[in-house]
Write an enzyme that holds these catalytic residues in place. Sequence first.
Site, PDB file in Angstrom:
ATOM      1  N   CYS A   1      32.669   7.551  63.670  1.00 13.58           N
ATOM      2  CA  CYS A   1      31.664   7.744  64.651  1.00 13.58           C
ATOM      3  C   CYS A   1      31.804   8.891  65.624  1.00 13.58           C
ATOM      4  O   CYS A   1      30.966   9.309  66.108  1.00 13.58           O
ATOM      5  CB  CYS A   1      31.930   6.328  65.607  1.00 13.58           C
ATOM      6  SG  CYS A   1      31.829   4.782  64.622  1.00 13.58           S
TER       7      CYS A   1
ATOM      8  N   ARG B   1      52.365  -7.706  61.319  1.00 11.66           N
ATOM      9  CA  ARG B   1      52.765  -8.303  62.654  1.00 11.66           C
ATOM     10  C   ARG B   1      53.079  -9.837  62.551  1.00 11.66           C
ATOM     11  O   ARG B   1      53.912 -10.444  63.271  1.00 11.66           O
ATOM     12  CB  ARG B   1      51.445  -8.203  63.670  1.00 11.66           C
ATOM     13  CG  ARG B   1      51.295  -6.906  64.165  1.00 11.66           C
ATOM     14  CD  ARG B   1      50.385  -6.770  65.433  1.00 11.66           C
ATOM     15  NE  ARG B   1      50.003  -5.578  65.756  1.00 11.66           N
ATOM     16  CZ  ARG B   1      48.667  -4.816  65.426  1.00 11.66           C
ATOM     17  NH1 ARG B   1      47.905  -5.535  64.450  1.00 11.66           N
ATOM     18  NH2 ARG B   1      48.372  -3.798  65.806  1.00 11.66           N
TER      19      ARG B   1
ATOM     20  N   ASP C   1      32.872  -2.225  55.779  1.00 12.90           N
ATOM     21  CA  ASP C   1      31.483  -1.997  55.523  1.00 12.90           C
ATOM     22  C   ASP C   1      31.288  -2.279  54.229  1.00 12.90           C
ATOM     23  O   ASP C   1      30.062  -2.267  53.610  1.00 12.90           O
ATOM     24  CB  ASP C   1      31.386  -0.428  55.419  1.00 12.90           C
ATOM     25  CG  ASP C   1      31.525   0.312  56.812  1.00 12.90           C
ATOM     26  OD1 ASP C   1      31.607  -0.725  57.839  1.00 12.90           O
ATOM     27  OD2 ASP C   1      31.247   1.277  57.009  1.00 12.90           O
TER      28      ASP C   1
END
Length: 547
Positions: free
Chosen positions: A42, A21, A279
């Site tokens: 999730c 972008r 993570d």
Amino acid sequence: MKIIIIGSVAAGTSVAAKARRNDENAKITLYNADYDISYSACGIPYFLGGEVEDIETLIPRSPAWFKKRYNVDVFVRYEVTKIDTTQKKVQVKNLETNETIEDVYDVLVFATGASPITPAIPGIESKQVFQVRTIQNTVAINQFITEQQPKKATIIGAGYIGLEMAEQLTRRGLEVTLVQRSNQVLTHMDKDIASRVQEHLIKNGVNLLLNEEVTTISKKEIQTKSGKTMETDLVILATGVRPNVKLAKAIGVMVGDSGAIVVNNKMQTNLPDIYAVGDVAESYSLITGKPLYRPLGSTANKMGRIAGDVITGGSLEHRGILGTGILRVFDLAVGQTGMNETEALKEGYDIEILHNIKPARAEYLGGKELVIKAIADRETGRILGVQIVGEDGVDKRIDVFVTAITFKAKAEDLFHLDLAYAPPFSTTKDPVMYTGMALQNAIEKKNKLITPKALTERIHNKESIQVIDTRGAKQFNVSCVDNAINIPLVDLRKNLTKLAPNLPTVIYCNSGVTGNAAQNVLRNLGFTELYNLSGGNKNYQYYKKNQ
């Protein structure tokens, strides 16, 4: 500029999208050792439980989509095996063909994520034992359940994933046993709140084993450290994750005490032109400024966007996290943000603790009870952390508390919030507002609070203390605090001769409101050391049962 990103789930793809972008001319390449990219880890438990019908809905993006949308090259089943920081080269292995190629970079980003921890248990490699981390794991578990029709499942680990899997496998018709090594579920939360979740799991048919470890897994059973042998057809490992830092450490990237990569607020590592996100990277606490590792998809996306912006000349900075989390356990929502009681004490804070038990909305419209545990710093008045359980309105309140803590709100500030009110949504004095009011009164020592734990300790130590139950006799006779005398609020003024104004006095009702009113009466009549029992008799009985 050539940007290479290692890993392409939440964080890696966010880096690529933001960089594109900002810069149409950059050449952006992602190498991913796994089969799938940009998937919702999730959502995995909810597919396995049947709430998500099609697994493809958890994989909304493909390499072809990224190429078409962002002109980004994504290579799946390609593993970066070696990095030359001097030449700015990477060696990449095609895991399908074993061919090796070289690529060059100007900027390198570690988005290698984390891998599930596999305990050293004999039998852990058995065919009925599964991790819950990737889409490939998910397909394998679903296929096993469909083909083998297991009746009993054992889940090892009682964190977020463990509890979500317990809910979903129960929903799918399996008899579930949850095994946890520590003395409570959800170890990021305080035991007095976690105990409510434990009670709800048992209520919904989950067999919960605390202070227990699985020592052996065989084809149809497990054995535990205490000597139990239990039948099981399926074993789910939910024992946490470990950051994938091997490749980063090999080139001298600094790793923190958490085991994750140390980064600054621009997601830069200690090596020039090398970043880490998601993570695999440490964050830091908004409250203490110290390193904090909480691997969540929301944080990974945020980190990725920041790195993508910085790499392409932007000014975004990571502002830290509170370690906020929320999950559903059957029809109970469980949310927490900031520090728990243990953490706050460890950091040296002088804390005030409130257990606020209030309906989420008007009771005459079906409002159900919320239990809010809030912690504030007595010195500054600042809110440090909040934990909430309830069937209704938990998500709304925890997000208000997150916003307040982020902007360093004090307890008194909560009462003055102009929150939305109508009976279907809230009460006139919203639980958030009441939390602020009660905490501030306690901090100012107008209406001091005492926790069930502190009161129990004082009673156990045989301190001279008078405890007054301000409820009606019928409620008092059902359950009460040890050594309490029953004087309903309406009779309090005419029974003053039964009380000693100079003796430490604890007042309580069912959940706290009437106790607060009685506290005002006695304070105005000259009683010198008064406490309202935090959360009232309801909270005390929970504590007594679960301590």
